[in-house]
Design an enzyme around this catalytic site. Structure first.
Site, short mmCIF file in Angstrom:
data_model
loop_
_atom_site.label_atom_id
_atom_site.label_comp_id
_atom_site.label_asym_id
_atom_site.label_seq_id
_atom_site.Cartn_x
_atom_site.Cartn_y
_atom_site.Cartn_z
N CYS A 11 -56.36 -16.25 -91.76
CA CYS A 11 -55.96 -16.14 -92.76
C CYS A 11 -55.80 -17.51 -93.44
CB CYS A 11 -54.96 -15.07 -93.10
SG CYS A 11 -54.96 -13.87 -91.96
N ALA A 15 -59.29 -18.38 -97.81
CA ALA A 15 -60.01 -17.46 -97.79
C ALA A 15 -59.40 -16.13 -98.22
CB ALA A 15 -59.34 -16.62 -95.74
N LEU A 16 -57.46 -16.37 -97.71
CA LEU A 16 -57.12 -14.83 -98.80
C LEU A 16 -57.08 -15.04 -100.81
CD1 LEU A 16 -53.65 -15.41 -96.65
CD2 LEU A 16 -55.86 -13.79 -96.83
N ARG A 17 -57.50 -16.52 -100.72
CA ARG A 17 -57.47 -16.77 -102.57
C ARG A 17 -59.03 -16.09 -103.17
NH1 ARG A 17 -58.63 -20.80 -105.09
NH2 ARG A 17 -57.90 -22.07 -103.48
N TYR A 57 -58.91 -14.12 -81.67
CA TYR A 57 -59.82 -14.47 -82.93
C TYR A 57 -61.24 -14.06 -81.57
CZ TYR A 57 -57.34 -17.59 -85.90
OH TYR A 57 -56.74 -18.14 -86.84
N LYS A 96 -66.18 -25.85 -95.09
CA LYS A 96 -66.16 -27.22 -95.45
C LYS A 96 -65.58 -27.80 -94.83
CE LYS A 96 -63.67 -28.10 -98.65
NZ LYS A 96 -62.56 -28.82 -97.82
#
Length: 323
Positions: A11, A15-17, A57, A96
């Protein structure tokens, strides 16, 4: 073909934005699960996108409704979880850089090919249509023969507990920020660049580099790139491509918001033109490009490996100023 079903391993802010909204909005991808070591974090992130929340995960990799895994974890964890995902039969898009070491990158790319899976890294800006405009202008001879690139990406200091300052997580300015202008140099000047020299400012207390510079060049053509990066600076994110008859310049070059309209400056002896280009969501383009690579059955392995080699060469050959 049906949408590529994405599972998100972590998170992180990116990922969230950016990427979760991009995956959800793209007709080519579908978010089916978000995983975190914290069940509460997983529920919070998954709830906004109507997908499953997964604790851990490993549990994400066991899900049959996940075709591909997006890995936005700290760099030090990329190699481990990319390999686990590949061995679980999942395609992988990692933030990256894909790994911190070219040997790991090469090994994982080979594993992906062996398993018939796609593995790539997530540089958003390479998918922005502004770069199609730039390449078209260069091909049309607008600035004559390309001679050199000058590019910078610098940010102000982060909070003291930021993961960029943690050596155990492969933090530091080169892997977090310097990778952008290096990738840009290959994009605009080609993949035959080598490192002619580099400097790094090394924080001995924390064990990470805080900034640096690099000189790259193509021995066959003589084109060169002067690159500056760091995280103890005023914010700057732009480049200028110099030619025999003019230049092209772009600011906010690496991570513009989706509603940003890039301003491309075209300078020639007969005057300066400012072109306001259309706004575009490069994260959505990156999501679609990943899905297209999976449909083709291949990513751009050569670009991923060359990037890893250039970054490693900068790190190995740099003159270090210890502070």
């Amino acid at each position: 073909m049906s949408a590529l079903r994405i599972g998100v391993a972590g998170c992180a802010d990116i990922a969230l934005r950016r990427m979760l909204p991009a995956f959800a909005a793209s007709p080519h991808t579908e978010v089916t699960a978000v995983a975190s070591r914290s069940a509460a974090k997983a529920r919070s992130a998954a709830g906004a996108f109507g997908c499953a929340a997964v604790e851990g995960y490993d549990a994400l990799l066991e899900r049959p409704d996940v075709d591909a895994v997006y890995v936005p974890l700290p760099v030090s964890l990329h190699a481990e979880w990319a390999e686990r995902a590949l061995r679980a039969g999942k395609h992988v898009l990692a933030e990256k850089p894909l790994t911190a070491r070219p040997a790991d990158t090469a090994r994982l790319l080979g594993l992906a090919r062996e398993l018939g899976l796609v593995l790539t890294e997530n540089y958003l800006f390479v998918h922005h249509p502004a770069y199609t405009v730039v390449r078209d202008l260069v091909a049309a001879g607008t600035i004559g023969e390309v001679r050199s690139l000058s590019a910078s990406f610098t940010i102000p200091p982060r909070p003291a507990d930021d993961i960029r300052y943690r050596a155990d997580l492969d933090g530091g300015a080169l892997l977090d920020i310097g990778v952008y202008p290096v990738r840009l140099a290959s994009l605009l000047l080609g993949r035959d660049l080598t490192v002619h020299g580099a400097t790094l400012r090394h924080d001995t207390a924390r064990g990470v580099d805080l900034g640096g510079s690099a000189l790259l060049g193509d021995p066959a053509t003589g084109v060169s790139a002067q690159l500056l990066f760091g995280m103890e600076h005023h914010y700057a994110a732009g480049w200028r491509l110099h030619g025999s008859e003019g230049s092209l310049a772009l600011d906010r070059a690496y991570s513009p918001p989706a509603d940003h309209r890039p301003l491309l400056r075209v300078e020639r002896s007969d005057g300066t033109e400012e072109r306001v280009l259309p706004a575009h969501d490069q994260a959505a383009e990156a999501a679609s490009a990943f899905a297209a690579a999976v449909r083709r059955g291949t990513g751009d392995d050569a670009a991923v490996l060359r990037q890893a080699e250039l970054i490693d060469s900068i790190r190995r050959t740099a003159h270090r100023t210890r502070i």
